[in-house]
Design a protein around this motif. Sequence first.
Motif, PDB file in Angstrom:
ATOM      1  N   THR A   1      92.886 -41.264   5.754  1.00 20.07           N
ATOM      2  CA  THR A   1      93.398 -42.639   5.739  1.00 20.07           C
ATOM      3  C   THR A   1      93.014 -43.415   6.989  1.00 20.07           C
ATOM      4  OG1 THR A   1      95.493 -41.813   6.624  1.00 20.07           O
ATOM      5  CG2 THR A   1      95.307 -42.060   4.220  1.00 20.07           C
ATOM      6  N   HIS A   2      93.088 -42.764   8.149  1.00 16.94           N
ATOM      7  CA  HIS A   2      92.796 -43.465   9.403  1.00 16.94           C
ATOM      8  C   HIS A   2      91.902 -42.603  10.294  1.00 16.94           C
ATOM      9  CE1 HIS A   2      95.665 -46.597   8.436  1.00 16.94           C
ATOM     10  NE2 HIS A   2      96.585 -45.675   8.193  1.00 16.94           N
ATOM     11  N   PRO A   3      90.628 -42.451   9.957  1.00 21.52           N
ATOM     12  CA  PRO A   3      89.735 -41.666  10.823  1.00 21.52           C
ATOM     13  C   PRO A   3      89.519 -42.376  12.151  1.00 21.52           C
ATOM     14  CG  PRO A   3      88.478 -42.780   9.115  1.00 21.52           C
ATOM     15  CD  PRO A   3      89.921 -43.014   8.797  1.00 21.52           C
ATOM     16  N   LYS A   4      89.358 -41.593  13.197  1.00 26.91           N
ATOM     17  CA  LYS A   4      89.193 -42.155  14.535  1.00 26.91           C
ATOM     18  C   LYS A   4      88.114 -41.393  15.296  1.00 26.91           C
ATOM     19  CE  LYS A   4      94.078 -43.497  15.090  1.00 26.91           C
ATOM     20  NZ  LYS A   4      95.302 -43.304  15.915  1.00 26.91           N
ATOM     21  N   VAL A   5      87.521 -42.091  16.251  1.00 24.46           N
ATOM     22  CA  VAL A   5      86.650 -41.430  17.231  1.00 24.46           C
ATOM     23  C   VAL A   5      87.146 -41.817  18.611  1.00 24.46           C
ATOM     24  CG1 VAL A   5      84.595 -41.259  15.776  1.00 24.46           C
ATOM     25  CG2 VAL A   5      84.988 -43.332  17.112  1.00 24.46           C
ATOM     26  N   SER A   6      86.945 -40.913  19.572  1.00 23.28           N
ATOM     27  CA  SER A   6      87.448 -41.152  20.920  1.00 23.28           C
ATOM     28  C   SER A   6      86.588 -40.401  21.921  1.00 23.28           C
ATOM     29  CB  SER A   6      88.903 -40.689  21.034  1.00 23.28           C
ATOM     30  OG  SER A   6      89.361 -40.773  22.375  1.00 23.28           O
ATOM     31  N   PHE A   7      86.635 -40.860  23.173  1.00 23.72           N
ATOM     32  CA  PHE A   7      85.938 -40.164  24.240  1.00 23.72           C
ATOM     33  C   PHE A   7      86.765 -39.002  24.784  1.00 23.72           C
ATOM     34  CE2 PHE A   7      83.904 -44.359  24.464  1.00 23.72           C
ATOM     35  CZ  PHE A   7      82.569 -43.973  24.367  1.00 23.72           C
ATOM     36  N   GLN A   8      88.061 -38.965  24.430  1.00 14.00           N
ATOM     37  CA  GLN A   8      88.928 -37.879  24.867  1.00 14.00           C
ATOM     38  C   GLN A   8      89.224 -36.977  23.668  1.00 14.00           C
ATOM     39  OE1 GLN A   8      89.834 -41.212  25.732  1.00 14.00           O
ATOM     40  NE2 GLN A   8      88.713 -40.884  27.654  1.00 14.00           N
ATOM     41  N   PRO A   9      89.322 -35.672  23.891  1.00 12.40           N
ATOM     42  CA  PRO A   9      89.625 -34.766  22.776  1.00 12.40           C
ATOM     43  C   PRO A   9      90.988 -35.079  22.164  1.00 12.40           C
ATOM     44  CG  PRO A   9      88.865 -33.554  24.708  1.00 12.40           C
ATOM     45  CD  PRO A   9      89.113 -34.969  25.157  1.00 12.40           C
ATOM     46  N   PHE A  10      91.094 -34.845  20.862  1.00 12.51           N
ATOM     47  CA  PHE A  10      92.370 -35.018  20.165  1.00 12.51           C
ATOM     48  C   PHE A  10      93.139 -33.706  20.284  1.00 12.51           C
ATOM     49  CE2 PHE A  10      89.614 -38.140  18.167  1.00 12.51           C
ATOM     50  CZ  PHE A  10      90.432 -39.261  18.112  1.00 12.51           C
ATOM     51  N   THR A  11      94.169 -33.720  21.109  1.00 10.08           N
ATOM     52  CA  THR A  11      94.970 -32.510  21.307  1.00 10.08           C
ATOM     53  C   THR A  11      96.187 -32.557  20.398  1.00 10.08           C
ATOM     54  OG1 THR A  11      96.147 -33.579  23.136  1.00 10.08           O
ATOM     55  CG2 THR A  11      94.212 -32.234  23.688  1.00 10.08           C
ATOM     56  N   ASN A  12      96.522 -31.388  19.870  1.00 10.55           N
ATOM     57  CA  ASN A  12      97.701 -31.242  18.994  1.00 10.55           C
ATOM     58  C   ASN A  12      97.623 -32.176  17.788  1.00 10.55           C
ATOM     59  OD1 ASN A  12      98.813 -29.408  20.880  1.00 10.55           O
ATOM     60  ND2 ASN A  12      99.642 -31.127  22.082  1.00 10.55           N
ATOM     61  N   SER A  13      96.419 -32.417  17.268  1.00  8.09           N
ATOM     62  CA  SER A  13      96.274 -33.271  16.096  1.00  8.09           C
ATOM     63  C   SER A  13      96.542 -32.479  14.827  1.00  8.09           C
ATOM     64  CB  SER A  13      94.861 -33.859  16.041  1.00  8.09           C
ATOM     65  OG  SER A  13      94.685 -34.585  14.846  1.00  8.09           O
ATOM     66  N   GLU A  14      97.174 -33.139  13.862  1.00  9.49           N
ATOM     67  CA  GLU A  14      97.453 -32.465  12.587  1.00  9.49           C
ATOM     68  C   GLU A  14      96.238 -32.473  11.658  1.00  9.49           C
ATOM     69  OE1 GLU A  14      99.419 -36.437  10.487  1.00  9.49           O
ATOM     70  OE2 GLU A  14     100.637 -34.667  10.874  1.00  9.49           O
ATOM     71  N   HIS A  15      95.160 -33.166  12.080  1.00 10.94           N
ATOM     72  CA  HIS A  15      93.948 -33.238  11.280  1.00 10.94           C
ATOM     73  C   HIS A  15      92.835 -32.445  11.945  1.00 10.94           C
ATOM     74  CE1 HIS A  15      95.763 -36.433   8.878  1.00 10.94           C
ATOM     75  NE2 HIS A  15      96.107 -37.038  10.012  1.00 10.94           N
ATOM     76  N   PRO A  16      91.834 -32.016  11.152  1.00 11.58           N
ATOM     77  CA  PRO A  16      90.679 -31.348  11.757  1.00 11.58           C
ATOM     78  C   PRO A  16      89.944 -32.299  12.700  1.00 11.58           C
ATOM     79  CG  PRO A  16      90.724 -31.025   9.369  1.00 11.58           C
ATOM     80  CD  PRO A  16      91.760 -32.058   9.682  1.00 11.58           C
ATOM     81  N   THR A  17      89.326 -31.718  13.717  1.00 12.18           N
ATOM     82  CA  THR A  17      88.566 -32.530  14.672  1.00 12.18           C
ATOM     83  C   THR A  17      87.126 -32.013  14.771  1.00 12.18           C
ATOM     84  OG1 THR A  17      89.261 -31.167  16.539  1.00 12.18           O
ATOM     85  CG2 THR A  17      90.624 -33.092  16.015  1.00 12.18           C
TER      86      THR A  17
END
Length: 938
Positions: A136-152
């Motif tokens: 629903t809301h894909p994102k990109v970032s320069f910082q790692p996604f920590t403790n995310s409920e979605h695959p990274t």
Amino acid sequence: MSILDEHITIPSNVSYKDDLDFQYLRDAGQQYIEDLSRKIWTDYNIHDPGITIMELLCYAITDLGLRIDQPIENLVASPENNFEKMHEQFKSAKNILTCRPVTAIDYRKLFIDIKGVKNCWLAIHQLPLYAECSITHPKVSFQPFTNSEHPTETLKIKGLYTVYVDFDDDEEYVEEDIIAEIFTKYHENRNLCEDLVEVKKIQKQCIRVCTQIQLENGANEEKVHATIQFEVGQYLSPSVRANSLTEMLDKGLSSDEIFEGPILENGFLTPEELQKSELRKDVRLSDIMNIIMKIDGVKLIEDISIDNCPPKTSGDTDCNQNISAKSDPWIICIEENHLPELCDQSTFKYKKGFLPVGLNEEMVDQYTEELEASDKASQEKSFDDLPMPLGTYTEIKYNTVQHHLPENYGISKYGLSNYVSDERKVKAKQLQGYLLFFDQVLSTYFSHLEHTKTLLSADETLQQTYFFKAVEGINGIEDLISSYPNYKENVENIIDKLEDFNARRNELLDHLIARFAEVFEDYTNTMYKLFGTAKNSVENNIIKTKNKFIKEYDTISSERGLAFNYRQSPHWDTNNVSGFQKRIALLSGLDDYSRRDLFNDNITIETLKRVTIKDGVHIEYRWQIKSDDKVYLSSQKDFVSKQKAINELLEVLKLATNHDNYVLRRTETASRRYYIALVNEDGDIIGRQYNHYYATRETAEIKRLETIAFIDDLLFDEGFYLIENILTLPYHTKDMGELNDCLPLCIDDGCNSCIDIDPFSYQVTIIFPGYTARFSNIDFRIFMEDLIRRELPAHIQPRICWVGHIDGALTQVIKTPIIENESDGISNMVISDGLVTDEAPVFRVSEALADENFTYEIIDNDELYDMKHIQKNWKAFLKSKARKAGGYMASHKATKELLCSMNQMNTIYATGTLHDCNDDEGENKNRIILNRSALGSL
């Protein structure tokens, strides 16, 4: 065995059997005479006048053949300013064989050419980007996604570089100034979809060499020591030696190999030299031993070892002390992006026999300076051009053959004596008249040869391919030709009947273009298919396109992979666009490839609200071609359907390319004034100019030409925007912020995407105004999309959008009069853009009257805003990015608005027609062929 000199000899057989062989021509001519007249002519001896004349004409043909057989540089030479004119007509090796930097080696050449740069290397700038795979809301970032409920997923941005520089030790060079110049050079030569992030001084890894060397008894120990240190230093960090043009030629290199790469200032750099000076991965003891043993004066190496320099406890050092690369006594591994250098803690001891040898340090320094000066001098060469063959100009002028006959023929420049009979004079005149035919043919051939230079050029003023020149020097020529004053005009009329300028000029231009391995077949066929009814205008446009393509070929060839310089001002209304954009424009007949405003409302569909007491209110539509203050053409009738108005307008845009379709007609009123109309193939008026009438035909003709000029500029005033996605990446702040709302991310839970999840690397967005005469046509769109994919570098993915609609104006204001009763004097009116008309001369309604007597209704159509929005936001983004104070990075706001407008665009298609293959009349329509027509692409 002695070597005998080889002498050039004249061959005994000089028969060429062509126009240079006099005997061959004579024999062939006599054979023709025998075949035609053997029953009445049997004397073919050399004294016969007919044979004499034939021999004279054979001589004239060999003269022509010898002139044709001249070197081409002689044929195209000019009598004045030959050097300048030859360089105008032909591209020199330096200008046509070089190219802007493409590979890492090319960029190294460019930067090493800068004073103060000893060597440099390009490295990929490591910039990870992290993706959170939310459907629903894909994102990109320069910082790692920590403790995310979605695959990274972790991505690596491609196309960003770091330049590592080894600066010259000369104190006259300031490192900060050199870094600034490297950035300037890079952005003047930036590759498409790439960027330079930083320039760094290369870190050093210092290597210590400890050795004891046995010298020859007569060796100069100071010179040997200086040479060993210099050669070992060159092994660790070799200098790049430049070559002069003479040295490159002496190597046996061809001209295309010599001039491969960018134009430099300080000589030629070969790929082999640059490959030898790449950063080392390791340093081998065996290599150093081999170098030392090759130096004159060295007898043997008694002891030697290498290792990393131990850390210094005090003092400044350029050496990196934190070396983690593994080493052993034979091989020292070099850290990545580090330059090995000879350590000042190295020890070199020398012996002659059993006795140790001391060194005079002053003498060592002197020899070292000599070696370094010689090395530096090897880099100070010039980047010379191959000399242009200038040729020797010789006037190609034909003189009548009649003056070469014996004087007793009576037709020489001296003529006959006044005492000869009239009969004798008449016979001489008859012979002159007979030979005049041959004279004229030969004179015309010579004239064509004289214009070789013009024919083999991209001369836009050329209007003919056949040339005529009157025969000069014939005595009494006015008596030979009945209408001599019109002699030249009559012959030119004959030439004009032979002339098919468009066909012959296209053949000549195709020949010139083919020399560069380029073709225009697809473009030509597409133009004929699109504007088949306007053949002359199409051919003129094709010739103009080819001329411009040849003239600018050195630029569009060498810059085909070049991006624009976003640091250079001005950023708008400028030709500072990518080389790819220039090339596409010239291959597709776009007259102007500058970055400028493309959105306009000159071609519009006007929405009209007709109000009558009897019928009430209903909407009608009318197409118009107009400027800010004048309507040049308007539809002959109003349409109840907007699509019908659009369909007729598309047909009008095709008819408007043929100047013969613009005609003058007269009104039916008593004044019988002239007005301008556009007619179709049947002569029916399909559009006309209202409210502009002219009393005289002369005035009307002037206005007709003005109308043609305005619409011609409008029809081919096309362009497109090319946006490199990498430029919108905010790597300076490493903050994506709200940009995710505008990125075209399409991801499922497994981080699989329907498009590449990386929205920045090696991607371009190409935006066309989809409502022009050609850009609204499906066939031309297919041609352009194929052209873009063929010309774009294979590693770059294009997204092509045809934005906007032929409706034109974005905000349509409908003004409705408030009518209380018929006594107001207005019973049947059409209201459009503040104008009121009842088929009488139009008058503008004043603001006060409009406010009082009209109601307003505004109709907005969001899909029509795309072109206006992208133009506005692209301009604002470039202005923001060009700010030096901002580090040449666009603001977050400008970046977001551009990304949003880019990814909210919609390709708009004009209504198409399913093509019936048996219906030839449908050839020029906006055809859709099932299983063949591609309706857009990502």
